[in-house]
Design a protein around this motif. Structure first.
Motif, PDB file in Angstrom:
ATOM      1  N   GLN A  15       0.823  -1.206   0.000  1.00 16.88           N
ATOM      2  CA  GLN A  15       0.000   0.000   0.000  1.00 16.88           C
ATOM      3  C   GLN A  15       0.857   1.256   0.000  1.00 16.88           C
ATOM      4  N   MET A  16       1.881   1.272   0.822  1.00 14.62           N
ATOM      5  CA  MET A  16       2.755   2.448   0.898  1.00 14.62           C
ATOM      6  C   MET A  16       3.691   2.521  -0.319  1.00 14.62           C
ATOM      7  N   LYS A  17       4.074   1.386  -0.832  1.00 20.47           N
ATOM      8  CA  LYS A  17       4.933   1.356  -2.024  1.00 20.47           C
ATOM      9  C   LYS A  17       4.258   2.049  -3.200  1.00 20.47           C
ATOM     10  N   TYR A  18       2.945   1.842  -3.333  1.00 15.94           N
ATOM     11  CA  TYR A  18       2.217   2.392  -4.483  1.00 15.94           C
ATOM     12  C   TYR A  18       1.496   3.696  -4.171  1.00 15.94           C
ATOM     13  N   LYS A  66      -6.733   2.839 -12.712  1.00 15.15           N
ATOM     14  CA  LYS A  66      -6.624   1.830 -11.659  1.00 15.15           C
ATOM     15  C   LYS A  66      -5.825   2.359 -10.461  1.00 15.15           C
ATOM     16  N   ILE A  67      -6.412   2.229  -9.267  1.00 15.07           N
ATOM     17  CA  ILE A  67      -5.736   2.550  -8.015  1.00 15.07           C
ATOM     18  C   ILE A  67      -5.190   1.243  -7.455  1.00 15.07           C
ATOM     19  N   HIS A 112       2.233   6.362  -6.779  1.00 15.23           N
ATOM     20  CA  HIS A 112       1.546   6.004  -8.023  1.00 15.23           C
ATOM     21  C   HIS A 112       0.071   6.372  -7.939  1.00 15.23           C
ATOM     22  N   ASN A 113      -0.555   6.047  -6.812  1.00 15.21           N
ATOM     23  CA  ASN A 113      -1.985   6.303  -6.661  1.00 15.21           C
ATOM     24  C   ASN A 113      -2.306   7.791  -6.611  1.00 15.21           C
ATOM     25  N   ILE A 114      -1.431   8.550  -5.979  1.00 14.51           N
ATOM     26  CA  ILE A 114      -1.622  10.005  -5.974  1.00 14.51           C
ATOM     27  C   ILE A 114      -1.546  10.542  -7.397  1.00 14.51           C
ATOM     28  N   ASN A 115      -0.601  10.015  -8.171  1.00 13.97           N
ATOM     29  CA  ASN A 115      -0.487  10.440  -9.569  1.00 13.97           C
ATOM     30  C   ASN A 115      -1.715  10.039 -10.387  1.00 13.97           C
TER      31      ASN A 115
END
Length: 275
Positions: A122-125, A167-168, A128-131
């Motif tokens: 979860q923290m790794k991505y 995709k999140i 990416h998810n914010i982007n």
């Protein structure tokens, strides 16, 4: 009553009676469900959205993170640590948060016992998810516009489908729906508590775990009781969740908690209990 939806009550009860009995059982067991629903904040967020409140990018990232943290773990320790989580996640300032060290975030979340088995990924991505949210914001002018222009079920698919450009990561349909409720979208999260309590082995509000049937059933329940789907979702969750009602959990406390739903639940019929 509940047109086109099959119910399997031992004794036919109207929806309003079901909800009244559920609330009464919680009250008898000293569970202040209205206070808990208010603290969860999803019903309040729905009211804000209906009144035209704009949810910022930071709000959406906060809602996503809280949803992720709820994955496969009790919620109460997270609720108890909201102030600490606000600090750990830099008050959800996306400009700062997307450059945060993922491992440091993991360590801090675990230190206050709010981690879960997926916390590393979860923290790794997170960046990416914010982007991904930034891309949605760019394409629709705001994330709220994205949600308003798509039906709830379509938004869930766009955010959770691996083939979707939006995709999140680390978010399947249930967690995506939980995130949407955190930002005021009315709906339900078909988690273990909801599926167990309302499924055919207990109250029989729906006869399978098919997502479309579950949603359809709750839409009808909402109409009949004049309560929002979000409110009902919270209420049933409280009825089963650890550290909250914990009345209708994996091993229900039908007689121990003097549950008033015994006469309209399939569990006592199929699992005879001694008072």
């Amino acid at each position: 009553m509940f047109n086109n939806v099959e119910f399997i009550y031992m004794k036919e009860k109207d929806p309003q009676t079901i909800i009244e009995k559920l609330k009464s059982t919680l009250t008898k067991n000293s569970v202040d469900y209205e206070k808990i629903i208010k603290e969860l904040g999803q019903e309040e967020a729905a009211k804000k959205r209906s009144n035209g409140h704009h949810f910022s990018l930071n709000n959406h990232v906060k809602g996503m993170i809280h949803s992720m943290l709820s994955n496969n773990r009790p919620w109460e320790p997270i609720a108890h640590n909201m102030d600490n989580l606000d600090k750990i996640f830099l008050n959800y300032d996306t400009d700062k948060l997307e450059n945060a060290d993922p491992q440091k975030l993991v360590n801090q979340v675990k230190a206050i016992q709010c981690g879960n088995r997926s916390i590393n990924s979860q923290m790794k991505y997170l960046k990416h998810n914010i982007n991904q949210f930034r891309q949605i914001q760019k394409d629709y002018n705001s994330i709220d516009n994205f949600l308003e222009e798509n039906r709830v079920e379509d938004a869930v698919k766009l955010l959770s489908d691996p083939k979707s450009p939006y995709k999140i990561k680390q978010m399947g349909p249930p967690l995506t729906m939980e995130y949407l409720k955190n930002v005021g979208i009315i709906g339900i999260k078909p988690d273990v508590h909801l599926l167990r309590i309302c499924g055919p082995e207990r109250l029989g509000i729906f006869k399978s775990q098919n997502l479309n049937e579950v949603i359809k059933s709750f839409e009808e329940l909402s109409k009949e009781t004049k309560l929002s789907m979000t409110y009902l979702d919270n209420l049933f969750w409280i009825f089963g969740a650890k550290d909250y009602g914990e009345i209708c959990s994996s091993t229900p406390k039908c007689f121990e908690c003097n549950c008033e739903l015994i006469d309209c639940c399939n569990y006592p019929k199929n699992h005879p209990l001694e008072d």
